[in-house]
Write an enzyme that holds these catalytic residues in place. Sequence first.
Site, PDB file in Angstrom:
ATOM      1  N   TYR A 128       0.891  -1.134  -0.101  1.00 14.97           N
ATOM      2  CA  TYR A 128       0.046  -0.065  -0.020  1.00 14.97           C
ATOM      3  C   TYR A 128       0.983   1.186   0.029  1.00 14.97           C
ATOM      4  CZ  TYR A 128      -4.001  -2.700   1.263  1.00 14.97           C
ATOM      5  OH  TYR A 128      -5.012  -3.674   1.454  1.00 14.97           O
ATOM      6  N   TYR A 167      -0.197 -10.032  -0.064  1.00 17.57           N
ATOM      7  CA  TYR A 167       0.769  -9.182   1.005  1.00 17.57           C
ATOM      8  C   TYR A 167       0.875  -9.871   2.430  1.00 17.57           C
ATOM      9  CZ  TYR A 167      -3.163  -6.646   2.882  1.00 17.57           C
ATOM     10  OH  TYR A 167      -4.478  -6.425   3.298  1.00 17.57           O
ATOM     11  N   ARG A 177      -2.112 -12.238   3.006  1.00 19.54           N
ATOM     12  CA  ARG A 177      -3.572 -11.928   2.520  1.00 19.54           C
ATOM     13  C   ARG A 177      -3.780 -12.245   1.018  1.00 19.54           C
ATOM     14  NH1 ARG A 177      -7.629  -8.841   3.870  1.00 19.54           N
ATOM     15  NH2 ARG A 177      -8.404 -10.888   3.728  1.00 19.54           N
ATOM     16  N   HIS A 180      -6.870  -8.651  -2.836  1.00 23.32           N
ATOM     17  CA  HIS A 180      -8.644  -8.239  -2.801  1.00 23.32           C
ATOM     18  C   HIS A 180      -8.311  -6.649  -2.924  1.00 23.32           C
ATOM     19  CE1 HIS A 180      -6.124  -7.602   1.225  1.00 23.32           C
ATOM     20  NE2 HIS A 180      -7.083  -6.456   1.381  1.00 23.32           N
ATOM     21  N   HIS A 182     -10.650  -3.206  -1.390  1.00 24.12           N
ATOM     22  CA  HIS A 182     -11.452  -2.662  -0.325  1.00 24.12           C
ATOM     23  C   HIS A 182     -12.486  -1.879  -0.996  1.00 24.12           C
ATOM     24  CE1 HIS A 182      -9.098  -3.888   3.073  1.00 24.12           C
ATOM     25  NE2 HIS A 182      -8.023  -3.529   2.103  1.00 24.12           N
TER      26      HIS A 182
END
Length: 259
Positions: A128, A167, A177, A180, A182
């Site tokens: 991120y 990640y 994870r 995906h 959000h």
Amino acid sequence: MSATPPTPEPQAVIDAEMARIRTEAEKAAADGAPEELQPRRDYPPYRSSALRHPERPLVAAPEAFTELRGPVFGVTDVTELDSDLTRQHLGEPLGERLVVTGRVLDRDGRPVRGQLVEIWQANASGRYAHKRDQHPAPLDPNFTGTGRCLTDDEGRYTFTSIKPGAYPWRNHLNAWRPAHIHFSLFGTAFTQRLITQMYFPNDPLFPYDPIFNSITDERARQRLIATYDHDLSSPEWSLGYRWDIVLDGPSATWMEEGR
């Protein structure tokens, strides 16, 4: 002297806990318990949920307080550039380009028009653009990973982006994870905000992820997975995915209520 950090638990410990909870939930459903279509707020394999879920009755805020501080968006506030995450910088981001589209529907299948839909995601390397994300994967100077749009008269939204990478996170040893995106949806006030996640088909990390598996009902989990649509893919440009969001009712998409 500083305390020695605890040794991270292995995946096998998390797997065993998730299997036990799943078995208990299946037995309860077979005995006539109501369907468990939403995630458990206190889900022990997701370690930090012990600190994140409310343990006391919620406190209702006066309506005037929340309404005055709710978001106000118009069509002119959201531009075409906001929904194309690949055009927000001088260069093109790295990664697998994709288009995600779908409809926001109510429980009766009617379109929800003018709905503000926001997304945020990791880049193709699984990182991120946020100061708290410091794991050793490269940042992409041409990808911030945030976008928004308003649904049209058919309740449809569309985003162009890059497929996010998996990640690591520190829930347990070797925790990763699944890829995906959000999604955040606003109603007419901040108190009507709902947050969810969209996943990609056939991700090998699904069985190992306690966030995904905090929804014990298999059908409800499947509602979080987008469908690949070859007709939506563009030659030599992008892959296409469809994912509808149902706000309530028996077929509702899993949502985390706004805090």
